[in-house]
Write a protein that holds these residues in place. Sequence first.
Motif, PDB file in Angstrom:
ATOM      1  N   HIS A   1       0.202  15.448  21.084  1.00  0.00           N
ATOM      2  CA  HIS A   1      -0.207  14.774  22.327  1.00  0.00           C
ATOM      3  C   HIS A   1      -1.503  15.358  22.876  1.00  0.00           C
ATOM      4  O   HIS A   1      -2.020  16.369  22.398  1.00  0.00           O
TER       5      HIS A   1
ATOM      6  N   ASP B   1      -0.461  16.089  28.694  1.00  0.00           N
ATOM      7  CA  ASP B   1       0.735  15.328  28.329  1.00  0.00           C
ATOM      8  C   ASP B   1       1.793  16.274  27.761  1.00  0.00           C
ATOM      9  O   ASP B   1       1.612  17.495  27.724  1.00  0.00           O
TER      10      ASP B   1
ATOM     11  N   ALA C   1       5.166  11.958  24.996  1.00  0.00           N
ATOM     12  CA  ALA C   1       4.083  10.967  25.050  1.00  0.00           C
ATOM     13  C   ALA C   1       4.150   9.972  23.901  1.00  0.00           C
ATOM     14  O   ALA C   1       3.955   8.772  24.089  1.00  0.00           O
TER      15      ALA C   1
ATOM     16  N   TRP D   1      -4.004   4.298  25.066  1.00  0.00           N
ATOM     17  CA  TRP D   1      -2.991   3.951  24.056  1.00  0.00           C
ATOM     18  C   TRP D   1      -3.324   2.628  23.384  1.00  0.00           C
ATOM     19  O   TRP D   1      -2.993   2.424  22.222  1.00  0.00           O
TER      20      TRP D   1
END
Length: 537
Positions: free
Chosen positions: A83, A87, A91, A291
Amino acid sequence: MIKIIWLRYYRRLSFALMMALLLTAFFGCGKEKAVPDDEPFVRLVEDKVLESKLLNYQVKYAVLLPEEYETSSDEYPVVYLLHGFGDNHSAWYKGGAIQYYADFYITETGPAIYVMPQGFNSYYVNKFSGTFPYMDMFVQELVPLIDNQFRTKKDPSQRAVMGYSMGGYGALILPALNPDVFEISVPLSMSFRTDDQYMNQSQDGWDFQFGAVFGGNGATGENRLTDYFKLHSPFHFFDKEDLTAFSKLQIFLDCGDDEESLHITNGALHNLLRDRGFEHVYRVRNGDHSWNYWHGALKEAMVFIGNGFKGLPHPKEPLPVNIGELLPEAEYTVEDVQNSSITLGVFKPVSYENTTDSFPVIYYFNDLEGGSREANRQQLFSLLNNKMNSKAIVDALVIEIPVGSYPIDAGLFEDILAQLGSAYRIKENKQNHIIISNGSGCENALDLLTDYQDYFNACFLYSGKISENNYAAPGLYYYIDMTDNADAYKGNYNLFLDMRENNISHEYRVRQGTQSFQAFLNGLDNSMSLINVYLKK
């Protein structure tokens, strides 16, 4: 009297029966509880804990098992998922939705075990002070623990490390410094710094993010470049003539063109690896630090990981674009340019003869260094004609201009424009004129645009053979598209940086492929929606 005795007997019997039933129920239930039900198989175990002796600290981690793990006796390769800064181990299975993507790409990777450890803000290395030896914990405690708890394949070729941001750096540094443990490296939007970036980062940000890990808290300029930093910087350990220590390392780099600063880091690392002749994969797509971008990266990253597990090389070339029906030579013309030795290829869409309207124009600067001009021209005209017929782009004239040993200067180009303007119905607005070019045609187009930026709306450059000190004229949109094995990788990268610095509208792409006409056609096909936008503006 008898009635009284019977009543007393009945009461005693009822009490005894009641007690017997209660005792039976009590001990009967106890007996059933002593035989536990089988625990259901859980693929995603979210909060496992490693009691690290090296860190003297608990390290949380999650594990995702293949769906078939419970019913199989097979061993599986392992992908460690790292991650980013700030985070934690959740995650990848929360925002990253790794269970969905692992299942979606299982054909590409094969079944695998995914391990998601807590990385703190360690950058996945040992802290310079020796007080938090995270990398040692990872290699000496976590990997053996996973191998003992689960049926894993224990060869380095069967371990991949993939991560985003800080985890992207971890995905590079762990295999680079531990080649006997990991061989497959997939950094996504890798968070690190070139020496220049490292020396010039703001003091507070640098102290918090890097000084605390690599040493030199409070230092400025070159004093930040500690020996410990250099040992962990890919810009130092890859900058060597002999890279045999990394001979088994397989790297897949991916970073979006809209990153705030990491586009510099990742692009510079690609250039260094190219300079050193180190085989790797590099991709730049549209996107930023999110993301959404990293999920998009998985489409090819999972293929890369799967190929690594199978011992297969990652293909250097993608499948060729489907051009569609080839256009007969009778459907386009070749015309002489007055007072010149060159000829032009001219394609008119079917609709041109059925109307008196004026048309937008695509000017194609054709690099003559690869293949037959005639064959290349036919393929290009055919691809564009089929896109027009399918309404992927608007109907337009296409003018093919040869570029090679006979460059097109401003005077000759003025003659070409005048001749075309008198012979064809051409829209006059700059919004309806674009350039597409490949190879050496890109540099020629850039040179002309210093005088013609008011005539064109956009310029599309594909694997351009561009010098390292070239620049873009303002006032129009640029699309820079190259393959990761293109010849002028530094020229394209520098042009991209110049556009970023000068706020010139652009997109930047680095794709799979080598320097070839086929790669140009693949890139052209990928950018049709943008070509349509800038032809219609």
